[in-house]
Design an enzyme around this catalytic site. Sequence first.
Site, PDB file in Angstrom:
ATOM      1  N   LYS A   2       0.799  -1.230   0.000  1.00 35.31           N
ATOM      2  CA  LYS A   2       0.000   0.000   0.000  1.00 35.31           C
ATOM      3  C   LYS A   2       0.830   1.278   0.000  1.00 35.31           C
ATOM      4  O   LYS A   2       0.320   2.335  -0.343  1.00 35.31           O
ATOM      5  CB  LYS A   2      -0.930   0.015   1.208  1.00 35.31           C
ATOM      6  CG  LYS A   2      -2.162  -0.886   1.050  1.00 35.31           C
ATOM      7  CD  LYS A   2      -3.127  -0.646   2.181  1.00 35.31           C
ATOM      8  CE  LYS A   2      -4.484  -1.288   1.931  1.00 35.31           C
ATOM      9  NZ  LYS A   2      -5.378  -1.094   3.079  1.00 35.31           N
ATOM     10  N   GLU A  61       4.157   8.319   3.432  1.00 34.24           N
ATOM     11  CA  GLU A  61       3.518   9.574   3.836  1.00 34.24           C
ATOM     12  C   GLU A  61       2.603   9.433   5.047  1.00 34.24           C
ATOM     13  O   GLU A  61       2.380  10.378   5.780  1.00 34.24           O
ATOM     14  CB  GLU A  61       2.690  10.145   2.662  1.00 34.24           C
ATOM     15  CG  GLU A  61       3.295   9.774   1.332  1.00 34.24           C
ATOM     16  CD  GLU A  61       3.447  10.900   0.335  1.00 34.24           C
ATOM     17  OE1 GLU A  61       3.148  12.040   0.651  1.00 34.24           O
ATOM     18  OE2 GLU A  61       3.888  10.600  -0.789  1.00 34.24           O
TER      19      GLU A  61
END
Lengths: 352, 752
Positions: free
Chosen positions: B713, B717
Amino acid sequence: MKPFRYQAPGSVDAAVEAVDPMGIAGQGGAFLAGGTTLIDLMKLHVVTPPSVTDVKNLGLDTIEESGGEVRIGARVTMAEAAEHPIFVERAPALSDALWKAASPQLRNVATLGGNVLQRTRCPYFRDNVSPCNKRDPGSGCAAIGGINRLLAVLGTSENCIATYAGDFANALILFDATVETQRAGEGPRQIPFDDLHVLPEDHPERETMLGDDELITGYRFDLPDWARRSVYVKARDRESYAFALASAAVALDLDGDTIREARVGLGGVATVPWRAREAEDFLQGKTVSEDTALEAGRIAFEGAKGYEHNAFKIPLGRQVVAKAILDAAGMDISGASDSGAGGTSATSEGAN
Amino acid sequence: MADETMTFDQTPTQDVETQNKVASAERAAENANVGAAISRVDGPLKVTGQARYAADFSVPNPLYAHLVISTVGKGRITGIDDGAARRVKGLREIYSHANKLDNGSAPFFAAGGQAQQSWEPFAEPDVRFYGETVGLVVAETILGAREAAAELVFEYESQDPAAVFSASGVERQEMPDKSTTKGDFDSAFEAAPVKIDSDYETAPNVHNAMELFATTAHWVGDKLTVYVPSQWVKGFQVGLAEELGIDEANIEVVCPFVGGGFGGKGSLFTWVSLIAAASRDLGRPVKLYVTREQGFTTASFRAETRQSVRLGAAQDGVFQALEHTGEELTSRADNYFVNGQDATIRMYQADAIRTKLTTVHADRQTPGFMRAPAETPYFFGLESAVDEIARELDMDPVELRIKNDTMVDPVDGVPYTSRSLKECFRQGAEAFGWSDYTPEIGSKNEGEWLIGWGVATSTYPTQMSPCTVRIHLDVSGEARLQVASHDVGTGAYTVLTQAVADELGIPVEKVRVELGDSRLPPGTIAGGSISTASNVSAIMIACERIRQRLGLERGGDNDLAAAFENFGQGGIEEYAEWNPPGAKKNAPKTLYNGKVTIVGGPEESYTAFAFGAIFSEVRINRFTHEIRVPRMTGAFAAGRIMNAKTAKSQYLGGMVWGIGHALLEAAEVDPRTGAYMNDNISEYLVPVNADVPNMDAIIVPEVDDKVNPAGVKGIGEIGIVGVAASIANAVHHATGTRLRRIPIRPEDLIQA
């Protein structure tokens, strides 16, 4: 950086003879010690000395004590002084003020002679563009009406609100120290440390009473036994490596809970290293309590003037002073010479 | 690589034992979907100074350049007095609009191009913001260039800039096509028995990567090599070709290591073509170092936002209506925005949802990417508002979030590929000790410390990009991966090494990875947390083909020597393209033209996000009002984790930055001039080690077999998202003061 002439004379006499007179706007020669302010400002072209006189061959690098008097050479580094047993054990405010300043890398090179002459961090002084009476006399003060969160609330004038950014001086000022200096063609001079820095008033470009060719060679002061009960509290945005929003150096001579004598120095809030004598007078004879400490803090900031972003320093400074008083009062100094811990771990818990 | 081949002294397993002492790594090791916690394969190069960053490359007989930046916030250059500057020893040339270099412009990155802004420096005498590049000085030495730049006098006809939200001259642009509406918000909000309506503000932030900006241009004939810190070497190559008017095949952009990107090195800097053109003009290589101060304005930044959240709930805590509106500052010319409401509205179920976006054009530089560009500011708003309504409802803030969890995207009605938010809260709460939470304000206080606990949801959309790779395997079992992707300090060299080793069944010591060179097969922009998922998906295709051709079994006990014997060659090479579902069919081909295609997050038939939960403890000294974060736990579920060690490092790095975002970071704009008055890292503060004593990141196991072939995934961030709100919520718990503007500072907590 503008090209400059570099020299490294071998004696104090030769150094003060060799330096080009500095001039009020900093365009003369300069003494170079650790260089942590000077080189920085030279890179920014804020200071452009035609010559730099390095003091590295002058000795002046020892800390000595005799007959209760301490003498510190001007070239002693912040790191050396911070960990010296005389300060750690017997004047923790001095040691703390050094530990809480700058970073290890800076403390390793910055000297105490240079440290008290550290220039302001006022961004309008440093940008080399804005009106700034300190950098360009008569041009005005862009900090008033500008971004001034970190600037001064005490000792300001309508011409300058630049903060004196150092820490050590705010603790040294507690001890009625004498500054030893020398200038060309004259013998050593003794200046009360309290008199060294001058308020900006109408001439912010003039920061000290030193002559253009005058070199700080050292400091001396008597270290009373009650200096063991001293602290340096520094409030800052992050836990390390930041300038003070407000700081307070406090030394207390206690008789039980009663204050025989108090010394209070302030940092991060004033244009010069600041001694809060009215607060000291108030504390004399008082019993230690939070209310008393806060009242002393209030008195210390009487007459302070806040600007758009820094008015918070007045209530903050008041409470920082209170904490320093309570922390100092809470110190257990009976075993200080054994533990060597100084005031670094003192808290005011229990004094609430 | 441009002129060298790098080999890594790989030390993959020695410190696994040490790692296992770390609780979260232990948790990870038990999970089959988590890769081995090997140390960075490029670590030894970095700690011994052998890793070469862009500015480290030597070129023969270079000249040195220095930027000259504007000292007015708006106006025109009316004259340049270069008399004193031209007398500086070793000066070669001074460039400005008055003697414009032979370069042009490339399209703005947010409009599908590569350039950091839509206008070209030196094209005209106009000054559009304070600190804009207006001149370039080139000299024989770096000191000479700086000295001459300081002697240059630019004369301006200056106007008052409108540089901040509150300035009267800013222009507002409503963006109705970026708005989302579901249900009837007004009626639902009106009817909701419990509601809050609050405004939030976030400050402008500057990347301030450790590695300063720099550029070196070196021409040999008509071939140009450029060394520049970059998160997108292919894009830089394409954009630069356009700006210089030359064939992109004649340009190589080299950047094997990046000393922190954070988004700030993702779009083509204005000065790169200036340096290349100056080098062409002067017939010598030219090196530029951009100073720390200049980096504040000559690159991009994270713009300030103003937000409003209206949230309505039933008495039992079920959300009924959510509206999130935002205003974002941008430059006069460029309409850059992040529109983070598009993510905030997908966190919790609600029948009525509405968003609105307005950009505010001001006399500032064009903003750009910064770590979780959309989510970082907007989750401060949303997650503060959720805490506020939890107070109104008298509900535990963890319980309230779990109550409103949803397995269906509340906006589009499609399923999430996977969503483990509940498990993140469960594991995070357990590790943090949330069961000891007491909701009363100040109930945790000790002595002179006001103590509070806060929590927030974290998320980041799972995004992917087309990616091409080339893999070579030889009979000795040595493999080489080549791709023009990037390691911006995230650990890409390491996880891609692991992926190749895993797919080919060879030890990681036998894998060499080459990144950061535009001559390699085009890879991914290092942004949007797309790198690992996209590169690994392409690697899987190439490796599968190699296995097929050699007759190897994945995960089998293969005899490589025998396989090559049968194959009849000493080596084998495969080039593969991966195109994520949802991307246009020709997307890998357009990658060669520098076009960035990003898919994921909300898509037609699914929504893909990674999730997390952030728990913070704050302590505020009641005398000094210093705000500290002695303890933080983040728990994140992001599909397959390639390497537990580098992943944890990514999470923790984001969380540390979140502390800065919440408590320290703000570029201070003087509204009179538009100047940043703290353009250095002494006054623009970020957390230091003493500010992060006890941080833990938990890798919550999650298998997502829908999101992409790699099941990855992306984790670059998410670590920062939600941190500011969790801290602000903790400040409220400690003090009872609700602070809706970050950074939160001591003065915000002082009662005068």
